[in-house]
Design a protein around this motif. Sequence first.
Motif, short mmCIF file in Angstrom:
data_model
loop_
_atom_site.label_atom_id
_atom_site.label_comp_id
_atom_site.label_asym_id
_atom_site.label_seq_id
_atom_site.Cartn_x
_atom_site.Cartn_y
_atom_site.Cartn_z
N ALA A 1 54.84 39.93 131.77
CA ALA A 1 54.92 39.88 130.46
C ALA A 1 53.56 40.29 129.48
CB ALA A 1 54.84 38.28 129.64
N ALA A 2 52.94 40.57 129.34
CA ALA A 2 51.60 40.72 129.17
C ALA A 2 52.00 42.73 129.90
CB ALA A 2 50.21 40.57 129.52
N GLU A 3 52.58 43.35 130.97
CA GLU A 3 52.78 43.88 130.83
C GLU A 3 53.75 44.84 130.30
OE1 GLU A 3 52.39 48.36 133.18
OE2 GLU A 3 51.18 46.97 133.26
N LEU A 4 54.79 43.78 130.32
CA LEU A 4 55.53 44.57 129.17
C LEU A 4 55.78 44.76 127.55
CD1 LEU A 4 58.30 43.42 132.25
CD2 LEU A 4 58.24 45.54 131.74
N GLY A 5 54.77 43.64 127.49
CA GLY A 5 54.93 43.37 126.03
C GLY A 5 55.85 42.78 125.20
N ILE A 6 55.83 41.63 126.47
CA ILE A 6 56.94 40.63 126.04
C ILE A 6 56.34 39.03 125.40
CG2 ILE A 6 58.65 39.26 127.04
CD1 ILE A 6 59.26 41.69 128.70
N PRO A 7 56.48 39.06 124.28
CA PRO A 7 55.22 37.75 123.25
C PRO A 7 56.50 36.58 124.40
CG PRO A 7 57.30 38.66 122.86
CD PRO A 7 57.55 39.67 123.30
N LEU A 8 55.57 35.83 124.94
CA LEU A 8 56.47 34.25 125.30
C LEU A 8 56.05 33.00 124.32
CD1 LEU A 8 55.17 34.05 129.16
CD2 LEU A 8 56.97 35.24 127.68
N ASN A 9 56.78 32.47 123.87
CA ASN A 9 55.73 30.48 123.77
C ASN A 9 56.26 29.71 124.75
OD1 ASN A 9 56.06 28.74 121.97
ND2 ASN A 9 58.12 28.37 122.24
N LYS A 10 54.40 29.67 124.83
CA LYS A 10 53.80 29.24 125.88
C LYS A 10 53.95 27.21 125.81
CE LYS A 10 50.64 32.32 126.82
NZ LYS A 10 50.74 33.54 125.93
N VAL A 11 54.30 26.96 126.38
CA VAL A 11 54.89 25.11 126.34
C VAL A 11 53.90 24.64 127.38
CG1 VAL A 11 56.30 23.36 125.95
CG2 VAL A 11 56.33 25.58 124.36
N PRO A 12 53.19 23.96 126.97
CA PRO A 12 52.02 23.12 128.37
C PRO A 12 52.86 22.34 128.24
CG PRO A 12 51.24 22.77 126.47
CD PRO A 12 52.66 23.91 126.10
N VAL A 13 52.96 22.29 130.38
CA VAL A 13 53.84 20.70 130.37
C VAL A 13 52.97 20.77 131.92
CG1 VAL A 13 55.46 20.00 131.85
CG2 VAL A 13 55.73 21.65 130.52
N ASP A 14 51.77 19.03 131.83
CA ASP A 14 50.97 18.88 132.82
C ASP A 14 51.41 18.30 134.08
OD1 ASP A 14 49.27 18.67 134.12
OD2 ASP A 14 47.67 18.21 133.06
N PRO A 15 52.18 18.37 135.03
CA PRO A 15 52.66 17.60 136.17
C PRO A 15 51.46 16.75 137.00
CG PRO A 15 52.00 19.64 136.79
CD PRO A 15 52.07 20.03 135.38
N ARG A 16 50.48 16.22 136.22
CA ARG A 16 49.47 15.53 136.24
C ARG A 16 49.39 14.09 135.95
NH1 ARG A 16 44.54 20.17 135.91
NH2 ARG A 16 45.88 20.32 133.84
N ILE A 17 50.15 14.25 135.11
CA ILE A 17 50.00 13.50 133.67
C ILE A 17 52.12 12.36 133.36
CG2 ILE A 17 48.30 13.02 132.86
CD1 ILE A 17 49.57 14.37 130.04
N GLY A 18 52.23 13.70 134.55
CA GLY A 18 54.16 13.05 135.01
C GLY A 18 55.10 13.89 133.74
N GLU A 19 54.85 15.13 132.96
CA GLU A 19 55.30 15.82 132.00
C GLU A 19 56.37 16.68 132.48
OE1 GLU A 19 52.29 15.97 128.15
OE2 GLU A 19 52.59 18.12 129.74
N THR A 20 56.61 17.15 133.96
CA THR A 20 57.48 17.88 134.73
C THR A 20 58.46 16.44 135.07
OG1 THR A 20 56.19 17.70 136.99
CG2 THR A 20 55.82 19.71 135.05
#
Length: 205
Positions: free
Chosen positions: A21-40
């Motif tokens: 995405a950085a190479e292509l200049g595509i902005p991302l809305n990054k949402v953290p999801v942590d499998p270590r605490i069951g969020e996935t």
Amino acid sequence: MTITLYELQPSPHARKVRLLAAELGIPLNKVPVDPRIGETRTSEFLAKNPNGRVPTLEENGFVLWESPAILKYLSAKHPERSLCGADAKTQALVDQWICWWVGGPEAAIDALAWELIIKPRVLNQPGNDPGIMEDARARLDRFLPVLDKQLADRDYIVGPLSVVDFLIGPRLDTAPANLDFDISHYKNIDAWLGRLRAKPYWKDA
């Protein structure tokens, strides 16, 4: 249109997506999801990705998982860059190297990651199974010379820069140090990684 990336920042697979995405200049809305605490494993996330894994991408109700597919999807947004190949032969070579990587070296790296990181740190299970780790390292010794030879006379894996470099490069950038295997003797791979690391966004994406 906003593109949302559900990710875990340390995930090497999510990093592939951020880098492309950085190479292509595509902005991302990054949402953290942590499998270590069951969020996935929540019902909401499993409705997006029934495997309960990151990265997962969402754009205007369209949901996509598996990093190779995500890389190809993002690349298709900028066809002028031809990162999936400018002609039928190069497109076929891109697919060939994607299949080779996923079914060969990356599967071995994933086995090491499972034993050395995921079992002890995420699942609270014993890791370091010597048989699994010996087999994984033997597979890397078999497959990585193929990549090193491919890079002997070209700057990038299929010749021009492609999604294959973003699929493979981020993993070989960090996995050897994190998973205790050595690739320094592969001089062509080392030079190729140097070209990728020289990109201005590579360290921070």
